[in-house]
Design an enzyme around this catalytic site. Structure first.
Site, short mmCIF file in Angstrom:
data_model
loop_
_atom_site.label_atom_id
_atom_site.label_comp_id
_atom_site.label_asym_id
_atom_site.label_seq_id
_atom_site.Cartn_x
_atom_site.Cartn_y
_atom_site.Cartn_z
N GLY A 234 0.78 -1.22 0.00
CA GLY A 234 0.00 0.00 0.00
C GLY A 234 0.81 1.27 0.00
O GLY A 234 0.25 2.36 0.10
N ARG A 280 2.68 -0.96 -6.23
CA ARG A 280 2.61 0.37 -6.82
C ARG A 280 3.91 1.16 -6.64
O ARG A 280 4.42 1.76 -7.57
CB ARG A 280 1.46 1.14 -6.18
CG ARG A 280 1.30 2.56 -6.67
CD ARG A 280 0.33 3.34 -5.78
NE ARG A 280 -0.83 2.56 -5.44
CZ ARG A 280 -1.90 2.43 -6.23
NH1 ARG A 280 -1.92 3.03 -7.41
NH2 ARG A 280 -2.93 1.71 -5.83
N ARG A 316 -7.48 3.15 -14.50
CA ARG A 316 -7.52 3.72 -13.15
C ARG A 316 -8.39 4.98 -13.03
O ARG A 316 -9.16 5.11 -12.07
CB ARG A 316 -6.11 4.01 -12.64
CG ARG A 316 -5.27 2.77 -12.41
CD ARG A 316 -3.95 3.11 -11.72
NE ARG A 316 -4.14 3.50 -10.35
CZ ARG A 316 -3.98 4.73 -9.89
NH1 ARG A 316 -3.62 5.71 -10.70
NH2 ARG A 316 -4.19 5.01 -8.61
N CYS A 349 -16.20 4.30 -26.99
CA CYS A 349 -17.58 4.78 -27.13
C CYS A 349 -18.32 4.67 -25.80
O CYS A 349 -19.24 3.87 -25.63
CB CYS A 349 -18.29 3.99 -28.23
SG CYS A 349 -19.88 4.68 -28.68
N GLU A 350 -17.88 5.45 -24.84
CA GLU A 350 -18.49 5.53 -23.52
C GLU A 350 -18.33 6.96 -23.02
O GLU A 350 -17.24 7.54 -23.12
CB GLU A 350 -17.80 4.59 -22.52
CG GLU A 350 -17.89 3.12 -22.84
CD GLU A 350 -19.22 2.50 -22.44
OE1 GLU A 350 -20.02 3.20 -21.77
OE2 GLU A 350 -19.46 1.34 -22.79
#
Length: 423
Positions: A234, A280, A316, A349-350
């Site tokens: 994290g 990350r 993300r 296409c959104e």
């Protein structure tokens, strides 16, 4: 290489692109394009290895953050081990050279049949519920188990990345310990390890250190059998580079963390491993996603900049509302401090296909290149072929500044490679 561009001071300072410019890389490999910098990747590995010099301490890289084979081999060469949560991640990790004792399988809501895959390869399996522990016992009688606990402390920038506390699906509570011990005894299993994970993207280490204390206190009850104590990951990175967002204070954290695990070993005689599970922190900053501007338009008061960076390439922002700093490259243009609000969108296409909303940036135009920074974690691994768009290529800038293709771009033929020819 210092570039004459609209907005690129961050990557300029790092010589991120090596011997070529972003224009040359785009011309050579096309866009969208994931680009990774080896020097930065190695630096981040070393940052975390410096948290402690305790002989049992190890950094367990979370493969889910970025599973490119070339990057995994670099990470292994730096002395890290691997955290995997699917047979696919185990397979890739082993292909990268990680041995069974260098992999921990941390699963969630899987079948006993899936658990057999790591077990047959001699890999420890961690489960996060009593029912999953029972399932592990059925396929691993007389073997070892690792159990994930919920320390009741959560952290993260979005509720979807908080992985401890009352509202998450992960881990068992301290009140479940008697039943856990009954299951272990019933299947003659040994509790070889305990682990936890409080969430992603914390920049204040105190919550993590508090959770370390909780797990160490819990672990005392299971000595001397324990072989590993895994504190989870994290570790956050500053995504807002151009706003001067501060980094996680690893130096201060190292003093506190190192003191805790050394005191625990001294007081209890524990000689096993202490693990952390960053993903990350290690891979995010070494990668960016390069794209091209193909359209600009105004709808009412909103200026839209249309790019080829649809959410099929970087999920993300759509999934978590995540922030990625944007750089802009235009040959022959100097830095531009005349900013205006613009919304960067992709080619999917959104209506939710938004990379960056209402950002104050230099005015962009068709033909510019743009980059979403800090895209090396949860970028390519979450990409898809939605709208039957092709997944991008991945390129590594090595320590000499040379560019190396480490994953080719998908082709139209790849879209059918799983379809029977005679369907």
């Amino acid at each position: 290489m210092k570039l004459n561009t609209l907005r690129s001071t961050y990557t300029d300072g790092l010589e991120f692109f090596g011997k070529l410019s972003p224009y040359e890389l785009a011309a050579k490999y096309g866009t969208p394009l994931y680009i990774y910098n080896e020097k930065i990747l190695r630096e981040r590995c070393r940052d975390l290895l410096a948290l402690s010099d305790h002989p049992g301490f190890a950094v367990n890289y979370s493969v889910k953050a970025n599973a490119n084979l070339a990057l995994l081999r670099i990470i292994r060469s730096e002395g890290l081990i691997a955290d995997s949560m699917s047979p696919g991640e185990v397979y890739i990790a082993m292909q990268a050279g990680f041995s069974a004792d260098q992999i921990l399988y941390v699963c969630n809501n899987v079948s006993g049949e899936e658990m057999r895959y790591p077990l047959e390869r001699g890999i420890l399996v961690s489960v996060d519920s009593l029912r999953q522990l029972e399932e592990l016992g059925k396929v691993n009688r007389g073997g070892k188990a690792v159990v994930r606990f919920n320390p009741g402390i959560g952290a993260g920038h979005h509720k979807k990345v908080i992985t401890a506390g009352a509202e998450t699906k992960f881990g068992i509570g301290a009140g479940d310990i008697p039943e856990m011990q009954d299951i272990l005894a019933r299947y003659e299993m040994k509790l070889a390890g305990v682990n936890q994970h409080i969430g992603s993207l914390f920049l204040d280490p105190q919550g993590y250190l508090d959770a370390v204390d909780v797990l160490l206190d819990l672990a005392r009850a299971f000595l001397p059998d324990l072989e590993l104590i895994d504190f989870g990951g994290g570790f956050g990175i500053p995504y807002q580079k151009y706003a001067g967002q501060a980094r996680l204070d690893l130096t201060g954290m190292a003093r506190e963390f190192d003191a805790r695990i050394k005191a625990f070993s001294r007081e209890t005689g524990y000689r096993g491993r202490f693990l952390i599970e960053p993903g990350r922190y290690i891979s995010a900053e070494c990668g960016l996603l390069l794209g091209a501007v193909h359209n600009t338009k105004n709808n009412g008061n909103i200026r839209f900049v249309g790019t080829d960076l649809g959410f099929n390439t970087l999920m993300r922002p759509v999934l978590y509302g995540s922030f990625h700093d944007i750089e802009i490259y235009r040959e022959g243009a100097g830095p531009d401090n005349n900013l205006m609000p613009q919304t960067l969108v992709g080619n999917i296409c959104e209506s939710g296909d938004i990379l960056a909303k209402d950002r104050e940036l230099p005015e962009m135009q068709v033909g510019d290149l743009v980059a979403a920074l800090d895209a090396g974690a949860y970028g390519y691994v979450m990409s898809s072929s939605y709208n039957q768009r092709l997944r991008p290529a991945e390129v590594l800038i090595d320590e000499k500044g040379d560019d190396i293709l480490i994953r080719r771009r998908e082709t139209l033929e790849d879209l059918l490679h799983l379809t029977p020819i005679n369907i």
